[in-house]
Scaffold this active site. Structure first.
Site, PDB file in Angstrom:
ATOM      1  CB  SER A  89      -0.906   0.028   1.235  1.00 52.45           C
ATOM      2  OG  SER A  89      -1.794  -1.061   1.240  1.00 52.45           O
TER       3      SER A  89
HETATM    4  N1  SAH Z   1      -1.146  -4.831   3.990  1.00 53.80           N
HETATM    5  C1  SAH Z   1      -0.359  -5.071   2.784  1.00 53.80           C
HETATM    6  C2  SAH Z   1      -1.078  -4.615   1.539  1.00 53.80           C
HETATM    7  C3  SAH Z   1      -1.576  -5.792   0.869  1.00 53.80           C
HETATM    8  S1  SAH Z   1      -2.475  -5.684  -0.636  1.00 53.80           S
HETATM    9  C4  SAH Z   1       1.021  -4.476   2.871  1.00 53.80           C
HETATM   10  O1  SAH Z   1       1.311  -3.776   3.841  1.00 53.80           O
HETATM   11  O2  SAH Z   1       1.815  -4.724   1.979  1.00 53.80           O
HETATM   12  C5  SAH Z   1      -3.843  -6.709  -0.167  1.00 53.80           C
HETATM   13  C6  SAH Z   1      -3.538  -8.135   0.160  1.00 53.80           C
HETATM   14  O3  SAH Z   1      -4.753  -8.728   0.574  1.00 53.80           O
HETATM   15  C7  SAH Z   1      -3.019  -8.968  -1.014  1.00 53.80           C
HETATM   16  O4  SAH Z   1      -1.819  -9.581  -0.671  1.00 53.80           O
HETATM   17  C8  SAH Z   1      -4.138  -9.994  -1.229  1.00 53.80           C
HETATM   18  O5  SAH Z   1      -3.670 -11.277  -1.659  1.00 53.80           O
HETATM   19  C9  SAH Z   1      -4.751 -10.072   0.151  1.00 53.80           C
HETATM   20  N2  SAH Z   1      -6.115 -10.581   0.231  1.00 53.80           N
HETATM   21  C10 SAH Z   1      -7.165 -10.351  -0.621  1.00 53.80           C
HETATM   22  N3  SAH Z   1      -8.259 -11.018  -0.206  1.00 53.80           N
HETATM   23  C11 SAH Z   1      -7.925 -11.653   0.952  1.00 53.80           C
HETATM   24  C12 SAH Z   1      -8.628 -12.519   1.860  1.00 53.80           C
HETATM   25  N4  SAH Z   1      -9.909 -12.865   1.685  1.00 53.80           N
HETATM   26  N5  SAH Z   1      -7.952 -13.002   2.924  1.00 53.80           N
HETATM   27  C13 SAH Z   1      -6.654 -12.688   3.142  1.00 53.80           C
HETATM   28  N6  SAH Z   1      -5.936 -11.896   2.317  1.00 53.80           N
HETATM   29  C14 SAH Z   1      -6.567 -11.379   1.235  1.00 53.80           C
END
Ligand code: SAH
Length: 217
Positions: free
Chosen positions: A66
């Site tokens: 993010s």
């Molecule tokens: N918090 C992260 C940003 C991640 S982007 C950071 O600091 O880098 C969002 C993430 O959510 C992705 O890796 C995606 O695979 C995950 N995601 C999407 N749907 C999800 C679900 N149902 N359960 C767990 N993770 C999920």
């Protein structure tokens, strides 16, 4: 692992934090945490000019780390206190989890893509961050570890997942972007009682989507 974090990196982080202050991130504890976490180590490419720009960046598996402003904004809404038990849905690069750990929280983080889960599970402890990492579908939360003081969802949800709000303590707060794949509204949900919730809106953001099920490779 020797941590490659130099005065040059630290200087760039200081500038990033100054920029976040100008954009409206005020919580001193959030700013202090962002100034400490070596964001360049969370990216496949270690080009620091990308790591310390206020931008999202690809991390593999079609996902992104993010934008620092978004991390600051969500974390500020979460009102993190030392010792708070926090569930993060969407581990991704592990960066947000590291920011929460810097703030003294106990962090449980769940990721649906095995590749990302496995990478973070190994990498974060190598640089001194120790969240509890889980591979699974965060839509369901972590019922076996509930309740949580705070829940942060870092992927855009089509609606507020009911399973998650019932894993909050009374007085607990969840921050979650809700909308379609074009844009989502940042919602802050406070659990006031058994079946009583208060929801506030905090403006538009764009996240990768919250998806059901898991990806096993
Ligand atoms: N918090 C992260 C940003 C991640 S982007 C950071 O600091 O880098 C969002 C993430 O959510 C992705 O890796 C995606 O695979 C995950 N995601 C999407 N749907 C999800 C679900 N149902 N359960 C767990 N993770 C999920």
């Amino acid at each position: 692992m020797a941590i490659n974090d130099t005065p040059r990196h630290q200087g760039m982080r200081k500038k990033l934090v100054e920029g976040l202050k100008i954009k409206g991130i005020r919580d001193e504890n959030v700013l202090a945490a962002i100034s400490k976490v070596p964001r360049h180590l969370f990216m496949e490419s270690t080009f620091i000019q990308f790591a310390y720009k206020d931008q999202a960046f690809p991390i593999g598996a079609g996902q992104t780390i993010s934008q620092p402003y978004t991390v600051g904004f969500q974390t500020q809404l979460l009102q993190v206190g030392k010792g708070d038990k926090i569930l993060e849905v969407g581990t991704g690069s592990g960066y947000q989890a590291a920011v929460l750990l810097e703030m003294g929280a106990r962090v449980f983080t769940i990721e649906r893509q095995k590749e990302l889960y496995a990478r973070v599970h190994q990498f974060l402890p190598e640089i001194g961050y120790n969240p509890a990492c889980f591979f699974g579908d965060g839509y369901k939360g972590l019922p076996g570890f509930a309740p949580f003081d705070k829940i942060i969802v870092t992927a855009g949800a089509p609606e507020i997942p009911e399973a998650l709000i019932y894993q909050l303590t009374f007085g607990g707060v969840m921050v979650i972007p809700v909308g379609n794949d074009q844009k989502q509204e940042m919602k802050m949900v406070t659990r006031l009682g058994e079946n009583e919730f208060k929801t506030e809106n905090h403006g538009d953001f764009i996240f990768v989507p919250l998806l059901k099920g898991t990806v096993n490779f």
